[in-house]
Design an enzyme around this catalytic site. Structure first.
Site, short mmCIF file in Angstrom:
data_model
loop_
_atom_site.label_atom_id
_atom_site.label_comp_id
_atom_site.label_asym_id
_atom_site.label_seq_id
_atom_site.Cartn_x
_atom_site.Cartn_y
_atom_site.Cartn_z
N GLU A 206 26.05 16.66 19.16
CA GLU A 206 25.87 17.86 19.38
C GLU A 206 26.25 18.27 21.06
OE1 GLU A 206 22.67 20.80 17.99
OE2 GLU A 206 22.65 21.03 20.16
N SER B 12 18.33 17.96 20.32
CA SER B 12 18.99 17.58 19.33
C SER B 12 20.22 16.83 19.62
CB SER B 12 18.96 18.34 18.01
OG SER B 12 17.67 18.97 17.62
N ARG C 118 26.18 26.37 15.19
CA ARG C 118 26.42 25.75 16.39
C ARG C 118 27.69 25.65 17.01
NH1 ARG C 118 21.51 26.50 15.33
NH2 ARG C 118 20.03 24.63 15.26
P1 FAD Z 1 25.29 23.83 29.65
O1 FAD Z 1 24.61 22.46 28.88
O2 FAD Z 1 25.39 23.66 30.99
O3 FAD Z 1 26.74 23.89 28.95
C1 FAD Z 1 26.99 23.64 27.55
C2 FAD Z 1 28.35 24.08 27.49
O4 FAD Z 1 28.47 25.33 27.66
C3 FAD Z 1 29.21 23.28 28.26
O5 FAD Z 1 30.46 23.07 27.56
C4 FAD Z 1 29.65 24.41 29.29
O6 FAD Z 1 30.97 24.30 29.89
C5 FAD Z 1 29.50 25.68 28.43
N1 FAD Z 1 28.94 26.80 29.55
C6 FAD Z 1 27.71 27.12 30.14
N2 FAD Z 1 27.52 28.07 30.67
C7 FAD Z 1 28.78 28.78 30.35
C8 FAD Z 1 29.22 29.99 30.74
N3 FAD Z 1 28.77 31.04 31.60
N4 FAD Z 1 30.69 30.36 30.30
C9 FAD Z 1 31.31 29.51 29.50
N5 FAD Z 1 30.82 28.33 29.06
C10 FAD Z 1 29.64 28.06 29.55
N6 FAD Z 1 20.15 24.19 21.08
C11 FAD Z 1 19.95 25.06 19.96
O7 FAD Z 1 20.97 25.43 19.59
N7 FAD Z 1 18.81 25.10 19.49
C12 FAD Z 1 17.49 24.72 19.73
O8 FAD Z 1 16.50 24.93 19.46
C13 FAD Z 1 17.84 23.76 21.18
N8 FAD Z 1 16.64 23.15 21.56
C14 FAD Z 1 16.74 22.35 22.97
C15 FAD Z 1 15.65 21.74 23.23
C16 FAD Z 1 15.83 20.67 24.33
C17 FAD Z 1 14.45 20.14 24.90
C18 FAD Z 1 16.97 20.62 24.93
C19 FAD Z 1 17.11 19.69 26.22
C20 FAD Z 1 18.07 21.42 24.55
C21 FAD Z 1 18.08 22.30 23.36
N9 FAD Z 1 19.08 22.88 23.00
C22 FAD Z 1 19.18 23.50 21.62
C23 FAD Z 1 20.62 22.76 23.42
C24 FAD Z 1 20.77 23.64 24.79
O9 FAD Z 1 19.66 24.09 25.24
C25 FAD Z 1 21.60 24.84 24.50
O10 FAD Z 1 22.89 24.58 23.82
C26 FAD Z 1 21.68 25.67 25.69
O11 FAD Z 1 22.37 26.89 25.29
C27 FAD Z 1 22.75 25.23 26.58
O12 FAD Z 1 22.57 25.88 27.64
P2 FAD Z 1 23.01 25.46 29.12
O13 FAD Z 1 23.04 26.78 30.14
O14 FAD Z 1 22.15 24.36 29.59
O15 FAD Z 1 24.31 25.01 29.23
P1 NAP Z 2 12.62 20.62 11.45
O1 NAP Z 2 11.62 21.91 11.26
O2 NAP Z 2 11.85 19.45 11.18
O3 NAP Z 2 13.64 20.74 10.39
C1 NAP Z 2 14.74 19.67 10.25
C2 NAP Z 2 16.10 20.37 10.04
O4 NAP Z 2 16.00 20.99 8.58
C3 NAP Z 2 16.35 21.45 11.04
O5 NAP Z 2 17.19 21.06 11.93
C4 NAP Z 2 16.73 22.72 10.06
O6 NAP Z 2 18.25 22.96 10.21
C5 NAP Z 2 16.59 22.04 8.40
N1 NAP Z 2 15.68 23.06 7.91
C6 NAP Z 2 14.29 23.05 8.06
N2 NAP Z 2 13.89 24.27 7.34
C7 NAP Z 2 14.93 24.91 7.03
C8 NAP Z 2 15.02 25.89 5.90
N3 NAP Z 2 13.88 26.58 5.62
N4 NAP Z 2 16.18 26.46 5.53
C9 NAP Z 2 17.24 25.78 6.18
N5 NAP Z 2 17.25 24.65 6.90
C10 NAP Z 2 16.12 24.22 7.18
O7 NAP Z 2 13.39 20.81 12.59
P2 NAP Z 2 13.10 20.49 14.43
O8 NAP Z 2 13.80 19.41 15.00
O9 NAP Z 2 11.43 20.77 14.39
O10 NAP Z 2 13.46 21.80 15.03
C11 NAP Z 2 13.04 23.15 14.66
C12 NAP Z 2 14.10 24.30 14.89
O11 NAP Z 2 14.80 24.30 15.84
C13 NAP Z 2 15.45 24.04 14.04
O12 NAP Z 2 16.14 24.85 13.62
C14 NAP Z 2 16.49 22.94 14.86
O13 NAP Z 2 17.62 23.28 14.92
C15 NAP Z 2 15.96 23.51 16.18
N6 NAP Z 2 16.00 22.92 17.41
C16 NAP Z 2 17.41 22.58 17.82
C17 NAP Z 2 17.50 21.60 18.75
C18 NAP Z 2 18.93 21.33 19.55
O14 NAP Z 2 19.02 20.81 20.33
N7 NAP Z 2 20.01 21.67 18.88
C19 NAP Z 2 16.46 21.00 19.45
C20 NAP Z 2 15.11 21.17 18.83
C21 NAP Z 2 15.06 22.13 18.02
P3 NAP Z 2 18.84 24.13 11.34
O15 NAP Z 2 19.31 23.00 12.42
O16 NAP Z 2 19.85 24.67 10.49
O17 NAP Z 2 17.86 24.73 11.62
#
Ligand code: FAD
Ligand code: NAP
Length: 335
Positions: free
Chosen positions: A330, A236, A164
């Site tokens: 995050e 998250s 991340r």
């Molecule tokens: P924004 O929120 O608009 O921006 C995020 C950051 O990136 C800001 O600092 C912004 O300045 C910068 N930025 C945006 N676009 C650019 C660009 N073109 N150039 C330079 N900088 C830029 N994230 C995960 O990693 N895994 C997940 O599974 C995941 N699940 C999510 C589920 C939900 C329901 C939600 C709401 C969010 C989730 N996220 C997840 C977080 C998010 O969706 C991601 O981080 C996504 O990449 C953000 O994209 P955005 O275009 O909305 O960026």
């Molecule tokens: P989950 O399956 O309930 O698992 C909880 C956490 O444990 C995850 O975040 C994951 O870390 C870790 N994990 C689970 N299984 C693993 C494995 N086999 N090996 C190593 N790490 C493991 O998670 P969840 O909330 O339902 O989300 C599912 C996936 O989507 C995850 O990968 C999560 O990161 C991603 N997610 C991200 C966001 C966001 O906003 N960043 C939102 C929703 C979902 P990791 O984070 O390393 O995957």
């Protein structure tokens, strides 16, 4: 390039914070980006880049010029029998691009289905889900330095991707606008089902194709995660902490059911589990609450960045007091 003054941003962030930008404009090309940089410089304005607003906490008023890059084309750069290199504009909707890649038999992004946001933001926090990170497919990121207006192309190594994290969030934080991302796809249908519940689904339903695996991810995520259009959230809210082996052993004694995932530098424990065990699911902190099914997700009911910071700090304090573990937020503050 039409620049709006006092532009409302409530519809442009998934926490639905009623924020306002001093100036706002959409940019359709690299030339537009350079013009916007020039405009900001001439008017002494900070320039701030917004994507889909799904990973930011917006303050009430954003000073300076907020820009959104909207170009959304995709082209094949090179191709052979087993692989393809593709260049995608930053304004392409992430999930739509995942679907488009799978439609073309370009495999690898299926585990990252249904993540909100844009292609341009994907490298910023090296988006990840279900054991896949976007860095696994990226070969180059192109953009413009906001400080100089000079174009750049960074290789995979130069992006300094980590869990991340990336150079765009660290050393170059706030200094770049990513205009396109280049991906290297395999045409071989190798899927990654090592994470639960995809592994159980594969055991029950048989080994999926990449397209089918994408459908499964959509199915699981839709059943677990609240839709930001209905319940405003930023996914998250905290990263999953990696704690030392000694701290893990100490916690494991008190909580034998604590899930854990060994990492090179310690043990990853799910932040959602820690919050859930404190009984915080559904708890409200003013207008902000912990989602009733997903302890890692904060829901915003018309609150501000201050309300969200208050809730996040309370949760961090309670987690630290009980487990001795520090949680890291995050989504970044956008101000
Ligand atoms: P924004 O929120 O608009 O921006 C995020 C950051 O990136 C800001 O600092 C912004 O300045 C910068 N930025 C945006 N676009 C650019 C660009 N073109 N150039 C330079 N900088 C830029 N994230 C995960 O990693 N895994 C997940 O599974 C995941 N699940 C999510 C589920 C939900 C329901 C939600 C709401 C969010 C989730 N996220 C997840 C977080 C998010 O969706 C991601 O981080 C996504 O990449 C953000 O994209 P955005 O275009 O909305 O960026
Ligand atoms: P989950 O399956 O309930 O698992 C909880 C956490 O444990 C995850 O975040 C994951 O870390 C870790 N994990 C689970 N299984 C693993 C494995 N086999 N090996 C190593 N790490 C493991 O998670 P969840 O909330 O339902 O989300 C599912 C996936 O989507 C995850 O990968 C999560 O990161 C991603 N997610 C991200 C966001 C966001 O906003 N960043 C939102 C929703 C979902 P990791 O984070 O390393 O995957």
């Amino acid at each position: 390039m039409k620049i709006n003054n006092n532009h409302p941003l409530k519809e442009l962030n998934t926490l639905s914070i009623a924020s306002e930008a001093e100036y706002f404009t959409e940019l359709e090309s690299v030339d537009d980006v350079k013009n916007a940089i020039e405009f900001a410089k001439n008017n002494n304005l900070d320039l701030k880049v917004l994507g889909g607003g799904s990973n930011v906490v917006m303050s009430d008023h954003i000073s300076g010029l907020v820009v959104k890059y909207t170009a959304n084309q995709c082209c094949v750069l090179s191709e052979d029998e087993s692989s393809v290199r593709v260049k995608v504009d930053a304004g392409y909707d992430w999930h739509q691009f995942v679907l488009y890649s799978l439609l073309n038999n370009w495999n690898g992004l299926e585990n990252l289905s249904l993540i909100p946001g844009t292609v341009g933001a994907a490298p910023v926090q090296n988006i990840g889900a279900y054991g896949v990170e976007v860095k696994d497919l990226i070969c180059q990121v192109n953009g413009v330095y906001l400080t100089t207006g000079v174009e750049f192309s960074l290789s995979l190594k130069e992006c300094e991707f980590e869990y991340r994290e990336s150079v765009f969030k660290q050393r170059l934080n706030g200094q770049t606008l990513i205009t396109s991302v280049e991906f290297h796809f395999s045409k071989n249908a190798l899927v990654n089902t090592k994470y639960a519940p995809l592994n159980t689904m594969a055991a029950e339903r048989g080994e999926p194709t990449p397209k089918l695996l994408s459908d499964w991810v959509v199915e699981v995520r839709s059943s677990k995660l609240p839709d930001p259009k209905v319940l405003p959230n930023a996914g998250s809210f905290f990263k999953n902490p990696v704690i030392s082996n000694a701290d893990y052993e100490r916690l494991k004694e008190r909580y034998p059911n604590l899930p854990s995932y060994p990492q090179p530098d310690g043990v990853k424990v799910p932040a959602g589990w820690l919050i859930d065990k404190l009984g915080l699911k559904g708890k409200s902190y003013g207008p902000v609450s912990v989602h009733k099914n997903q302890a890692l997700v904060l829901i915003n009911h018309n609150g501000t960045a201050k309300d969200i910071a208050f809730a996040a700090n309370e949760i961090k304090r309670e987690v630290k007091a009980c487990y001795g573990v520090s949680l890291e937020q995050e989504p970044r503050l956008f101000n």
